[in-house]
Design an enzyme around this catalytic site. Structure first.
Site, PDB file in Angstrom:
ATOM      1  N   HIS A  59      39.856-119.427  50.973  1.00 12.38           N
ATOM      2  CA  HIS A  59      39.674-120.228  49.757  1.00 12.38           C
ATOM      3  C   HIS A  59      40.882-121.056  49.382  1.00 12.38           C
ATOM      4  O   HIS A  59      40.897-121.665  48.313  1.00 12.38           O
ATOM      5  CB  HIS A  59      39.342-119.335  48.563  1.00 12.38           C
ATOM      6  CG  HIS A  59      38.015-118.665  48.646  1.00 12.38           C
ATOM      7  ND1 HIS A  59      36.861-119.221  48.129  1.00 12.38           N
ATOM      8  CD2 HIS A  59      37.653-117.487  49.193  1.00 12.38           C
ATOM      9  CE1 HIS A  59      35.854-118.393  48.337  1.00 12.38           C
ATOM     10  NE2 HIS A  59      36.302-117.330  48.989  1.00 12.38           N
TER      11      HIS A  59
ATOM     12  N   LYS B  65      46.527-129.237  40.428  1.00 18.23           N
ATOM     13  CA  LYS B  65      45.322-129.794  39.797  1.00 18.23           C
ATOM     14  C   LYS B  65      45.648-131.005  38.923  1.00 18.23           C
ATOM     15  O   LYS B  65      44.771-131.695  38.438  1.00 18.23           O
ATOM     16  CB  LYS B  65      44.610-128.715  38.987  1.00 18.23           C
ATOM     17  CG  LYS B  65      44.054-127.561  39.841  1.00 18.23           C
ATOM     18  CD  LYS B  65      43.416-126.489  38.976  1.00 18.23           C
ATOM     19  CE  LYS B  65      43.030-125.240  39.739  1.00 18.23           C
ATOM     20  NZ  LYS B  65      41.779-125.393  40.531  1.00 18.23           N
TER      21      LYS B  65
ATOM     22  N   THR C 278      34.478-126.191  42.057  1.00 17.94           N
ATOM     23  CA  THR C 278      33.061-125.953  41.766  1.00 17.94           C
ATOM     24  C   THR C 278      32.739-126.488  40.371  1.00 17.94           C
ATOM     25  O   THR C 278      31.585-126.813  40.091  1.00 17.94           O
ATOM     26  CB  THR C 278      32.716-124.449  41.844  1.00 17.94           C
ATOM     27  OG1 THR C 278      33.732-123.703  41.166  1.00 17.94           O
ATOM     28  CG2 THR C 278      32.624-123.990  43.283  1.00 17.94           C
TER      29      THR C 278
ATOM     30  N   LYS D  78      39.909-126.369  33.718  1.00 17.42           N
ATOM     31  CA  LYS D  78      40.119-125.550  34.920  1.00 17.42           C
ATOM     32  C   LYS D  78      41.451-124.833  34.730  1.00 17.42           C
ATOM     33  O   LYS D  78      42.182-125.129  33.784  1.00 17.42           O
ATOM     34  CB  LYS D  78      40.151-126.409  36.182  1.00 17.42           C
ATOM     35  CG  LYS D  78      41.096-127.615  36.065  1.00 17.42           C
ATOM     36  CD  LYS D  78      41.073-128.494  37.302  1.00 17.42           C
ATOM     37  CE  LYS D  78      39.871-129.408  37.395  1.00 17.42           C
ATOM     38  NZ  LYS D  78      38.987-129.093  38.499  1.00 17.42           N
ATOM     39  N   ARG D  79      41.796-123.896  35.626  1.00 10.78           N
ATOM     40  CA  ARG D  79      43.107-123.263  35.516  1.00 10.78           C
ATOM     41  C   ARG D  79      44.205-124.328  35.481  1.00 10.78           C
ATOM     42  O   ARG D  79      44.076-125.393  36.102  1.00 10.78           O
ATOM     43  CB  ARG D  79      43.333-122.305  36.708  1.00 10.78           C
ATOM     44  CG  ARG D  79      42.610-120.987  36.580  1.00 10.78           C
ATOM     45  CD  ARG D  79      43.083-120.180  35.380  1.00 10.78           C
ATOM     46  NE  ARG D  79      44.349-119.555  35.617  1.00 10.78           N
ATOM     47  CZ  ARG D  79      44.526-118.264  35.895  1.00 10.78           C
ATOM     48  NH1 ARG D  79      43.478-117.447  35.961  1.00 10.78           N
ATOM     49  NH2 ARG D  79      45.729-117.777  36.084  1.00 10.78           N
TER      50      ARG D  79
ATOM     51  N   LYS E 151      29.403-128.545  38.599  1.00  9.85           N
ATOM     52  CA  LYS E 151      28.750-128.187  37.331  1.00  9.85           C
ATOM     53  C   LYS E 151      28.695-129.387  36.393  1.00  9.85           C
ATOM     54  O   LYS E 151      27.678-129.644  35.734  1.00  9.85           O
ATOM     55  CB  LYS E 151      29.506-127.023  36.670  1.00  9.85           C
ATOM     56  CG  LYS E 151      29.459-125.742  37.488  1.00  9.85           C
ATOM     57  CD  LYS E 151      30.509-124.703  37.047  1.00  9.85           C
ATOM     58  CE  LYS E 151      30.676-123.625  38.115  1.00  9.85           C
ATOM     59  NZ  LYS E 151      31.862-122.769  37.892  1.00  9.85           N
TER      60      LYS E 151
HETATM   61  C1  26V Z   1      45.011-115.251  45.444  1.00 10.70           C
HETATM   62  C2  26V Z   1      45.720-114.204  44.943  1.00 10.70           C
HETATM   63  C3  26V Z   1      46.940-113.773  45.638  1.00 10.70           C
HETATM   64  C4  26V Z   1      47.344-112.404  45.263  1.00 10.70           C
HETATM   65  C5  26V Z   1      47.322-112.165  43.793  1.00 10.70           C
HETATM   66  C6  26V Z   1      45.969-112.405  43.198  1.00 10.70           C
HETATM   67  C7  26V Z   1      45.275-113.581  43.771  1.00 10.70           C
HETATM   68  C8  26V Z   1      44.119-114.030  43.154  1.00 10.70           C
HETATM   69  C9  26V Z   1      43.423-115.074  43.669  1.00 10.70           C
HETATM   70  C10 26V Z   1      43.858-115.695  44.813  1.00 10.70           C
HETATM   71  C11 26V Z   1      42.985-116.731  45.436  1.00 10.70           C
HETATM   72  C12 26V Z   1      43.280-118.100  45.140  1.00 10.70           C
HETATM   73  C13 26V Z   1      42.292-118.922  45.868  1.00 10.70           C
HETATM   74  C14 26V Z   1      41.263-119.556  45.000  1.00 10.70           C
HETATM   75  O1  26V Z   1      40.996-119.174  43.889  1.00 10.70           O
HETATM   76  N1  26V Z   1      40.640-120.554  45.550  1.00 10.70           N
HETATM   77  C15 26V Z   1      39.625-121.351  44.884  1.00 10.70           C
HETATM   78  O2  26V Z   1      38.373-120.955  45.418  1.00 10.70           O
HETATM   79  C16 26V Z   1      37.303-121.707  44.879  1.00 10.70           C
HETATM   80  C17 26V Z   1      36.032-121.120  45.443  1.00 10.70           C
HETATM   81  O3  26V Z   1      35.970-121.316  46.806  1.00 10.70           O
HETATM   82  C18 26V Z   1      37.476-123.166  45.222  1.00 10.70           C
HETATM   83  O4  26V Z   1      36.426-123.900  44.642  1.00 10.70           O
HETATM   84  C19 26V Z   1      38.799-123.683  44.695  1.00 10.70           C
HETATM   85  O5  26V Z   1      39.017-125.003  45.125  1.00 10.70           O
HETATM   86  C20 26V Z   1      39.922-122.796  45.200  1.00 10.70           C
HETATM   87  O6  26V Z   1      41.154-123.156  44.600  1.00 10.70           O
END
Ligand code: 26V
Length: 817
Positions: A361, A558, A660, A552-553, A664
């Site tokens: 992701h 972003k 996403t 968004k975050r 929406k």
């Molecule tokens: C990574 C980590 C690293 C360790 C600590 C906790 C934590 C929590 C979340 C993440 C993942 C980050 C990746 C993410 O959120 N990607 C998003 O995924 C969406 C669904 O596929 C996508 O639409 C977004 O563009 C993308 O940023």
């Protein structure tokens, strides 16, 4: 012949059930019911329906020997359930009537519900949309995750700054869960390995002196649209074992033993609120392992109960890893098969690989998970051994393909030979899976060419794309009931489950009467949001202004800053240039910053500071308003998105895996201003270039600039007076009279040749694109035509389409209806 009068529908068919739950589940007589108790009782009445259907569904899966699909995720951003369940079960009208008869309003009752915010953002919400689609399609899909006691923090704004407050969403429990203490499982953790031999002299390591955690399942029913299928999301809470550390008890240190018990219960206490990897966080590693171990036991037990053998395991079970967070599942399944079920390594490995698939992701290096080898050895000594063994055999494969290429060996190893050595979770996930997918076409290409080119060279067939989608049930049907009824009046309701049918709207895009109705719906949704803005920010905004929304975050990539720079430019044009913009505008921001992410928190302060200056400047009047709505979450998104005219999707090209929110907004009739990034590209392909405002550098151009080391933002500022004026205003305290230097760091980062997000490189193109937006909005019939075409061309972005692709290409699973 006279038509017989229809027998009157029994009024309030669910009143009795609600009333009985008030009385027997909550101990409240109906006449003393409050809104919170009515919510609780209504939810319990709905839950009864869900449980019946859930049991029917499970029996159907057993009978049909359905292939089970398990979606493992540390995050499920479910939001509220009452309205969604009522809509999906087809019971909304009946319950609304019952509540009316009891003197209550269903919308007020629904508003009582606390969001289930068990996720950070896109990744967690995607998991929730996927559950909805699997249930709607009749796929035997199960979610597995953690029942965090505290979800994502609540955001308050204090003097323009973000303050985090704990989100104790569970409180005394939620009516949407069924706790199953009888199905709890025991999970060993910590301890040491004794290198022993079995009777035949084979190496037989024993994991000794471990401590135990107990995982208690909490099941949330997931209703598909139409109510035929109700699947399960199983969330585990950690409980301490009574004999958690008998040694301490035995030495008589009673208090220390109780302290230990409390520590073990912290495992499911709180969701980590950031997507940046902090690789030393022991508790996060224990969380990942705890839930993976619970899930794998459950999956294996269900399989063995039905089939008694591992021969059919990979035919009957598919496990999808939502990012690398659950990647330890690869090692845990190997451990179970080899150590506990005595399968040979090779057989266990064949099964494991055929079972797992991994979704990536993000390309951002700071989000890629790595764990120190020492920490992993300490927490999970047996798993670390297994990972070394997997790596050893894998590196042999690499050596065979590229003899003598030590560089490649080091690059591909699961172990990064740094100080300290680290376990690269993505490598473990790829090696242990038969499929690796990205989440939008561009992203999947970049995964192959930029992130993991060596793995792509070794396993080209393993890599594939699954462009994200969102569920039209929550994001259109439920979030925008007026648009739903307008659409359905004209083209029927088949689009709710076959989203490509929404294309039937296209011929109406130039129909003046339809345009008027469409505009009236948008206007009504904007009025609702204007009221929310008043309630939360004490700011009056006009529903006639162009609502531009960046929700968004908060993250530098972003580029909320890019949006702000344009707003500042527009403000200075009005206040200093005496210009009036073509249309009055309202800019709306919402989003949370990770608590430790200073730069993101400064952006929130800046948004609020610009808002304060702009909103109170008499020269500006109603031409420009800026609002920051606090505490962005699923239920707020459901209110914000239907009210947008313009959706802001302006990440630096190559950085946003998919997005996403972009889908929406477009589904609800907003036009997009966006870069060629993530799924924006595919949205443009669907809606047509003339129906979206695309600007800025491409991913390739961004890369070329980075590679050339030739980015010179100060030259952009020097040669473009408008941009210079914006930066000067920022740097000289125009928006921070109390502390003129506050935003100098922002200016410095924008002017630095190292700005990884290339804000200034895209600013001028962004300003031009915004001018085009205004010209277009000034011609309402053209704008409406484009907005309607956006809705009509969103068929591709239903998560039903995405899930069917996963089912066909990765899971080999079929709907069981
Ligand atoms: C990574 C980590 C690293 C360790 C600590 C906790 C934590 C929590 C979340 C993440 C993942 C980050 C990746 C993410 O959120 N990607 C998003 O995924 C969406 C669904 O596929 C996508 O639409 C977004 O563009 C993308 O940023």
């Amino acid at each position: 012949m006279k038509a017989k009068a229809k027998p009157a529908k029994p009024s309030a068919p669910h009143r009795q059930s609600i009333s009985q739950h008030l009385r027997y589940s909550l101990g409240t007589p109906e006449k003393h019911a409050t809104l919170p108790s009515l919510y609780e009782a209504t939810a319990l009445a709905v839950r009864d329906h869900l449980i019946d259907k859930m049991m029917e569904t499970e029996a159907r899966y057993e009978k049909k020997k359905a292939k089970r699909v398990y979606y493992l995720s540390l995050e499920f951003l479910m939001g509220r359930s009452l309205g969604n369940n009522l809509y999906n079960l087809g019971l909304f009208e009946d319950f609304a009537q019952s509540l009316t008869d009891m003197g209550a309003d269903i919308d007020e009752v629904r508003a009582q519900e606390h969001d289930a915010a068990l996720g950070n953002g896109g990744l967690g919400r995607l998991a929730a949309c996927f559950l909805d689609s699997m249930a709607t399609l009749g796929l035997a899909g199960y979610g597995y995750g953690i029942n965090y006691e505290f979800g994502l923090f609540k955001q308050e704004i204090d003097n323009g700054y973000q303050k985090e407050k704990p989100d104790n969403w569970l409180g005394d429990g939620t009516p949407w869960q069924i706790t199953r203490p009888q199905e709890q499982c025991i999970i060993p953790v910590y301890g040491r390995i004794v290198h022993a031999k079995d009777r035949d002299g084979n190496y037989n390591p024993m994991w000794m002196d471990w401590k135990t955690l107990i995982g208690v399942p909490h099941d949330m029913p997931v209703a598909g649209y139409g109510g035929n299928t109700v699947n399960t999301l199983r969330l585990y809470a950690a409980k301490s074992s009574d004999d958690f550390d008998m040694d301490i008890f035995n030495t008589g240190d009673y208090l220390r033993a109780v302290e230990q018990k409390m520590t073990s219960e912290t495992v499911s206490k709180v969701l980590y609120p950031s997507d940046a990897m902090e690789s030393g966080r022991e508790l996060r590693l224990v969380q990942e392992y705890f839930f993976v171990a619970c899930a794998i036991r459950d999956i294996v037990n269900r399989h063995l109960k039905n089939y008694k053998t591992f021969n059919t395991f990979a035919d009957r079970v598919a496990i999808q890893l939502n990012d690398t967070h659950p990647a330890l599942a690869v090692a845990e399944l190997m451990r179970l098969l080899v150590d506990e079920h005595a399968l040979s390594w090779d057989r266990a490995w064949t099964i494991t690989r055929a079972t797992f698939a991994y979704t990536n992701h993000t390309l951002l290096p700071e989000a890629l998970e790595k764990w120190p080898v020492g920490l992993m050895e300490y927490v999970l000594p047996r798993h670390m051994q297994i990972i070394f063994e997997i790596n050893h055999r894998f590196l042999d494969e690499v050596k065979a393909k590229w003899p003598g290429d030590t560089g490649r060996l080091a690059a591909m190893s699961i172990i990064e030979e740094s100080h300290p050595r680290q376990v690269r979770m993505a490598h473990l996930a790829i090696i242990g899976s038969h499929s690796v997918n990205g989440v939008a076409a561009l992203h999947s290409e970049l995964v192959k060419t930029e992130l993991l080119p060596d793995f792509y060279a070794l396993y080209p067939k393993r890599f594939n794309n699954k462009t994200n989608g969102v569920t039209p049930r929550r994001w259109l049907y439920k979030a925008n009931p007026d648009l739903t009824s307008l659409i359905t009046r004209h083209i029927g309701d088949s689009w709710v489950t076959q989203m490509d049918r929404i294309a039937d709207l296209a011929p109406l895009s130039r129909d003046a009467a339809f345009q008027d109705e469409f505009a009236a719906v948008k206007r009504a949704n904007k009025e609702v949001l204007a009221q929310t803005i008043w309630d939360t920010c004490r700011l009056t905004v006009s529903p006639d202004s162009l609502f531009t929304i960046h929700a968004k975050r908060i993250h530098e990539y972003k580029r909320q800053l890019l949006c702000l720079l344009h707003i500042i430019h527009q403000y200075l044009e009005i206040a200093e240039g005496g210009k009036t913009p073509e249309v009055p505008r309202t800019y709306i921001f919402a989003g949370k910053a990770a608590p430790g992410y200073e730069a993101a928190k400064r952006i929130i302060k800046l948004i609020n500071s610009v808002a304060e200056t702009v909103n109170s400047d008499e020269r500006v009047g109603d031409a420009l308003k800026v609002a920051f709505i606090p505490d962005y979450r699923v239920s707020l998104a459901e209110k914000i998105i239907p009210a947008a005219d313009l959706s802001v999707q302006i990440s630096t090209a190559g950085k946003e895996a998919s997005g996403t929110g972009n889908m929406k907004f477009a589904m609800n009739g907003a036009l997009t201003i966006g870069t060629l990034d993530g799924a924006n590209i595919e949205i443009m392909e669907e809606v047509g270039e003339e129906n979206i405002f695309i600007f800025g550098l491409t991913a390739g151009e961004v890369q070329a600039i980075r590679a050339s080391h030739n980015y010179r933002p100060w030259e952009i500022a020097e040669t473009n007076p408008a941009i210079k004026r914006v930066l000067d205003a920022l740097g000289t305290g125009r928006f921070s009279p109390d502390a003129p230097g506050r935003f100098i760091p922002v200016c410095e980062s924008l002017l630095s040749k190292y700005d990884p997000y290339l804000h200034l490189a895209d600013l001028s193109a962004y300003i031009t694109a915004q001018e085009q937006v205004e010209a277009c909005y000034a011609t309402p019939d053209i704008w409406m035509e484009k907005a309607i075409l956006n809705v009509a061309r969103m068929g591709k972005f239903s998560s039903d389409r995405t899930i069917m692709e996963y089912a066909k290409d990765i899971w080999n699973a079929t709907p069981q209806v």
